[in-house]
Write a protein that holds these residues in place. Structure first.
Motif, PDB file in Angstrom:
ATOM      1  N   LYS A 101       0.847  -1.183   0.000  1.00 34.17           N
ATOM      2  CA  LYS A 101       0.000   0.000   0.000  1.00 34.17           C
ATOM      3  C   LYS A 101       0.883   1.233   0.000  1.00 34.17           C
ATOM      4  N   ILE A 102       0.358   2.315  -0.589  1.00 35.32           N
ATOM      5  CA  ILE A 102       1.102   3.572  -0.663  1.00 35.32           C
ATOM      6  C   ILE A 102       0.297   4.653   0.041  1.00 35.32           C
ATOM      7  N   SER A 103       0.966   5.454   0.857  1.00 39.21           N
ATOM      8  CA  SER A 103       0.287   6.518   1.598  1.00 39.21           C
ATOM      9  C   SER A 103      -0.202   7.617   0.662  1.00 39.21           C
ATOM     10  N   ARG A 104      -1.033   8.492   1.185  1.00 36.36           N
ATOM     11  CA  ARG A 104      -1.609   9.570   0.386  1.00 36.36           C
ATOM     12  C   ARG A 104      -0.547  10.470  -0.228  1.00 36.36           C
ATOM     13  N   ASP A 105       0.531  10.756   0.525  1.00 35.98           N
ATOM     14  CA  ASP A 105       1.584  11.617  -0.025  1.00 35.98           C
ATOM     15  C   ASP A 105       2.580  10.834  -0.873  1.00 35.98           C
ATOM     16  N   LYS A 106       2.350   9.520  -1.010  1.00 35.74           N
ATOM     17  CA  LYS A 106       3.136   8.625  -1.863  1.00 35.74           C
ATOM     18  C   LYS A 106       4.587   8.465  -1.392  1.00 35.74           C
ATOM     19  N   LYS A 107       4.829   8.771  -0.128  1.00 37.86           N
ATOM     20  CA  LYS A 107       6.184   8.668   0.408  1.00 37.86           C
ATOM     21  C   LYS A 107       6.339   7.547   1.437  1.00 37.86           C
ATOM     22  N   ARG A 108       5.248   6.852   1.732  1.00 40.15           N
ATOM     23  CA  ARG A 108       5.355   5.712   2.648  1.00 40.15           C
ATOM     24  C   ARG A 108       4.747   4.487   1.978  1.00 40.15           C
ATOM     25  N   TRP A 109       5.571   3.471   1.836  1.00 38.14           N
ATOM     26  CA  TRP A 109       5.138   2.215   1.233  1.00 38.14           C
ATOM     27  C   TRP A 109       5.094   1.149   2.325  1.00 38.14           C
ATOM     28  N   THR A 110       4.014   0.402   2.373  1.00 37.87           N
ATOM     29  CA  THR A 110       3.886  -0.670   3.357  1.00 37.87           C
ATOM     30  C   THR A 110       3.731  -2.003   2.617  1.00 37.87           C
ATOM     31  N   PHE A 111       4.672  -2.908   2.850  1.00 34.77           N
ATOM     32  CA  PHE A 111       4.688  -4.196   2.166  1.00 34.77           C
ATOM     33  C   PHE A 111       4.262  -5.303   3.117  1.00 34.77           C
ATOM     34  N   PRO A 185       8.266  10.813  -4.065  1.00 35.74           N
ATOM     35  CA  PRO A 185       7.506   9.729  -4.684  1.00 35.74           C
ATOM     36  C   PRO A 185       8.355   8.965  -5.692  1.00 35.74           C
ATOM     37  N   ALA A 186       8.083   7.691  -5.818  1.00 38.14           N
ATOM     38  CA  ALA A 186       8.840   6.855  -6.755  1.00 38.14           C
ATOM     39  C   ALA A 186       7.929   5.736  -7.246  1.00 38.14           C
ATOM     40  N   ASN A 187       7.103   6.049  -8.234  1.00 37.84           N
ATOM     41  CA  ASN A 187       6.149   5.048  -8.702  1.00 37.84           C
ATOM     42  C   ASN A 187       6.825   3.905  -9.456  1.00 37.84           C
ATOM     43  N   TYR A 188       8.098   4.047  -9.767  1.00 38.52           N
ATOM     44  CA  TYR A 188       8.843   3.011 -10.469  1.00 38.52           C
ATOM     45  C   TYR A 188       9.451   1.972  -9.514  1.00 38.52           C
ATOM     46  N   LEU A 189       9.252   2.146  -8.210  1.00 36.28           N
ATOM     47  CA  LEU A 189       9.948   1.319  -7.224  1.00 36.28           C
ATOM     48  C   LEU A 189       9.756  -0.186  -7.428  1.00 36.28           C
ATOM     49  N   PRO A 190       8.548  -0.686  -7.653  1.00 35.82           N
ATOM     50  CA  PRO A 190       8.416  -2.137  -7.866  1.00 35.82           C
ATOM     51  C   PRO A 190       9.249  -2.651  -9.033  1.00 35.82           C
ATOM     52  N   ARG A 191       9.383  -1.845 -10.085  1.00 39.69           N
ATOM     53  CA  ARG A 191      10.195  -2.268 -11.225  1.00 39.69           C
ATOM     54  C   ARG A 191      11.664  -2.414 -10.818  1.00 39.69           C
ATOM     55  N   VAL A 192      12.151  -1.476 -10.038  1.00 36.72           N
ATOM     56  CA  VAL A 192      13.532  -1.545  -9.577  1.00 36.72           C
ATOM     57  C   VAL A 192      13.738  -2.762  -8.683  1.00 36.72           C
ATOM     58  N   LEU A 193      12.788  -3.023  -7.809  1.00 37.79           N
ATOM     59  CA  LEU A 193      12.935  -4.092  -6.820  1.00 37.79           C
ATOM     60  C   LEU A 193      12.848  -5.486  -7.434  1.00 37.79           C
ATOM     61  N   CYS A 194      12.518  -5.583  -8.724  1.00 41.14           N
ATOM     62  CA  CYS A 194      12.577  -6.876  -9.403  1.00 41.14           C
ATOM     63  C   CYS A 194      14.016  -7.353  -9.583  1.00 41.14           C
ATOM     64  N   HIS A 195      14.949  -6.422  -9.616  1.00 47.72           N
ATOM     65  CA  HIS A 195      16.335  -6.772  -9.902  1.00 47.72           C
ATOM     66  C   HIS A 195      16.917  -7.635  -8.782  1.00 47.72           C
ATOM     67  N   THR A 196      17.774  -8.565  -9.162  1.00 51.29           N
ATOM     68  CA  THR A 196      18.336  -9.504  -8.184  1.00 51.29           C
ATOM     69  C   THR A 196      19.176  -8.818  -7.110  1.00 51.29           C
ATOM     70  N   ALA A 197      19.666  -7.609  -7.374  1.00 49.36           N
ATOM     71  CA  ALA A 197      20.464  -6.899  -6.364  1.00 49.36           C
ATOM     72  C   ALA A 197      19.666  -6.650  -5.099  1.00 49.36           C
ATOM     73  N   PHE A 198      18.335  -6.573  -5.212  1.00 48.57           N
ATOM     74  CA  PHE A 198      17.484  -6.258  -4.068  1.00 48.57           C
ATOM     75  C   PHE A 198      16.811  -7.503  -3.493  1.00 48.57           C
ATOM     76  N   SER A 199      17.423  -8.640  -3.779  1.00 45.22           N
ATOM     77  CA  SER A 199      16.915  -9.901  -3.264  1.00 45.22           C
ATOM     78  C   SER A 199      17.104  -9.988  -1.757  1.00 45.22           C
ATOM     79  N   VAL A 200      16.348 -10.895  -1.157  1.00 47.66           N
ATOM     80  CA  VAL A 200      16.530 -11.208   0.257  1.00 47.66           C
ATOM     81  C   VAL A 200      17.662 -12.221   0.356  1.00 47.66           C
ATOM     82  N   ILE A 201      18.663 -11.896   1.159  1.00 48.68           N
ATOM     83  CA  ILE A 201      19.797 -12.801   1.322  1.00 48.68           C
ATOM     84  C   ILE A 201      19.918 -13.221   2.780  1.00 48.68           C
ATOM     85  N   HIS A 202      20.526 -14.361   2.990  1.00 41.58           N
ATOM     86  CA  HIS A 202      20.719 -14.923   4.331  1.00 41.58           C
ATOM     87  C   HIS A 202      22.140 -14.630   4.779  1.00 41.58           C
ATOM     88  N   ARG A 203      22.350 -14.622   6.089  1.00 40.48           N
ATOM     89  CA  ARG A 203      23.711 -14.394   6.599  1.00 40.48           C
ATOM     90  C   ARG A 203      24.664 -15.507   6.174  1.00 40.48           C
TER      91      ARG A 203
END
Length: 545
Positions: A101-111, A185-203
């Protein structure tokens, strides 16, 4: 094919261009893109092993520090982030995130994090897992894509050691709720987060978040097996994927013709491939170019304060007037006059296409006078390239074009696998790159030259350019595109990049036998979607040796 930052300058006489030329002459290359779906029936007994033949190169398995296309392709199987690419459209699809979800001012994203998301060791993936991964990325100096998170509050400051980790606007509100606070605001954020650099990694680097885990590896092979704890196990079809590395095009051809390989990305003898319909050639959202490196990024400058004449736009301008653009781009598949690959709706940007050797001589004379450089002084221009980047005749074109200006082009060649390391450490003036946009937006190219970008290997910095990108981030879509075009024009006006061609991707895969694979502009094919439709028709070895 090394692409994603892709800095593997396939230009000239390498086998890849030979394939393209052969294909154009024979008119036998077809781009298959059948509309099969995950619901299509397939035989489970065929999914035991899927063999991919690729070029010889050691893979970097840390998604945060690599920028090679071949690494990114393999890493789509081992790691996953909040979003992943749709294999056909490249649009973001939910992965470890199930909603946002994105806040009204488009600056807070909740996943919202999937409650059934687990690592390959069975451990839960939580909001803290995502937060820790991103903070580790921001704290890794050699992470090329870290600056794409600068839109997050205090991310840039943390990268530069100017604030504490607790001040970065990434918070785990609970095990399965992550909030991210942006500075704009960054409406392109989901597109960026598809990249493997932003993957979840384990210790533990041997634990993975994606649909597969690394079962075994040796000098020339990688074996991936299905992650039994993966959240979407039901829609991950292959039990095992085997990467085999080879630079022998005859062996690769033999393996494909006889059914030993299901997909070939390395050099292959296209004339001897029995099923010409398996040859897939497609345009990429990419540009091959040269770029100047500012002295501030050179070891000699750091050590001795030595700067180069090529830091000054007047000297670069003279060179650009002298470049024989038509000849330099001859025999390229799609000549490039600008940096950004042309997108629908993107304004036309005036590129480089005009050569005037007389004007170049005048400009060089004026530059020498302005900066007190002797008229007869020979100016060295050092170009570092990867092996097979240029043919000798192309290099000779540049040398002869620059000689009347009193410029001596010196070329140094390095192995492709180590070229990126050379770029960072070298005192050369010019380097060669191939860049594939990581998301379908001009910003994917322009970010390379933003002053604070971790992708900015050139060291070029321009406040006006940066402001245009900032304004574009908060404007309407129409305003945004216009501002990005202005930023590209400013970059070109400063003569920093030498655009040469828009590359094409080449894959050998029979889409009558393989499902879940689609031609696309990134040439990225998430491994979880691949499956075998039918047994490959094996034939006797008739490949001529």
């Amino acid at each position: 094919m090394e692409r994603y930052r892709r800095f593997w300058f396939k230009f000239g006489k390498p086998a890849f261009l030979c394939l393209i030329l052969f294909s154009a002459i024979s008119a036998r290359v077809f781009c298959q893109n059948k509309d099969d779906s995950a619901e299509e029936l397939y035989d489970k007994t065929l999914q035991d092993n899927f063999v991919i033949v690729e070029g010889v190169r050691p893979h970097e398995l840390n998604p945060q520090i690599t920028s090679y296309a071949s690494d990114s392709q393999l890493l789509t199987g081992l790691f996953e982030g909040l979003f992943s690419y749709n294999p056909k459209t490249l649009e973001p699809e939910y992965a470890i995130a199930s909603d946002y979800k994105i806040s009204r001012d488009k600056k807070r994203w909740t996943f919202t994090i999937r409650q059934n998301a687990r690592y390959s060791n069975g451990e839960k993936i939580t909001a803290d897992s995502v937060r820790d991964s991103w903070l580790q990325l921001l704290g890794t100096k050699e992470a090329p894509y870290a600056s794409l998170l600068d839109v997050i509050r205090n991310a840039s400051e943390y990268r530069h050691g100017e604030c504490n980790i607790e001040e970065v606007g990434i918070y785990a509100l609970s095990d399965y709720v992550l909030t991210v606070h942006l500075v704009k605001p960054a409406n392109y954020l989901p597109r960026v987060l598809c990249h493997t650099a932003f993957s979840v990694i384990h210790r533990n680097p041997t634990v993975y978040s994606g649909p597969f885990f690394l079962y075994d590896r040796d000098e020339n092979s990688y074996i991936l097996k299905k992650n039994p704890y993966y959240w979407d196990l039901e829609h991950t079809y292959l039990e095992q994927i085997t990467y085999v590395q080879s630079d022998d095009e005859e062996d690769s051809t033999f393996c494909f013709n006889t059914g030993l390989a299901d997909w070939v990305t390395s050099n292959i003898n296209s004339e001897k491939v029995l099923d010409k319909n398996a040859l897939n050639l497609s345009a990429e959202f990419a540009t091959s170019f040269l770029f100047f490196k500012h002295s501030s990024r050179r070891p000699s400058y750091v050590a001795e304060g030595y700067s180069s004449v090529w830091d000054f736009v007047e000297f670069r301008n003279a060179l650009f007037e002298a470049i024989p653009w038509d000849d330099l781009r001859a025999n390229t598949y799609v000549p490039a006059t600008t940096l950004v690959y042309p997108l629908g709706g993107y304004p036309t940007v005036e590129g480089y296409s005009y050569t005037d050797s007389a004007e170049a001589y005048v400009l060089m004379k004026q530059a020498r006078e302005k900066y007190g450089v002797e008229p007869d002084r020979i100016l060295p221009l050092v170009l570092d390239i990867s092996e097979n980047s240029f043919t000798e005749d192309k290099l000779e074109l540049l040398k002869k074009a620059f000689e009347p200006l009193g410029v001596e082009l010196k070329v140094r060649t390095y192995p492709s696998a180590y070229y990126l390391r050379i770029v960072a450490e070298s005192d050369a003036d010019l380097f060669c790159y191939v860049w594939i946009g990581d998301f379908a937006d001009p910003l994917a190219f322009l970010e390379l030259f933003r002053s604070e970008s971790s992708l900015n290997d050139s060291g070029w910095s321009n406040p006006e350019f940066d402001k245009l990108l900032e304004k574009a981030a908060i404007g309407s879509e129409e305003e945004r595109i216009k501002l990005l075009a202005q930023a590209e024009t400013l970059l070109l006006d400063n003569y920093v990049v030498v655009p040469i061609q828009h590359p094409v991707s080449f894959n050998v895969i029979d889409l009558n036998e393989v499902g879940g694979w689609y031609s696309n502009a990134f040439d990225i094919h998430p491994l979880k979607y691949l499956y075998k439709k039918q047994v490959k028709c094996k034939v006797p070895n008739i490949v001529l040796r």
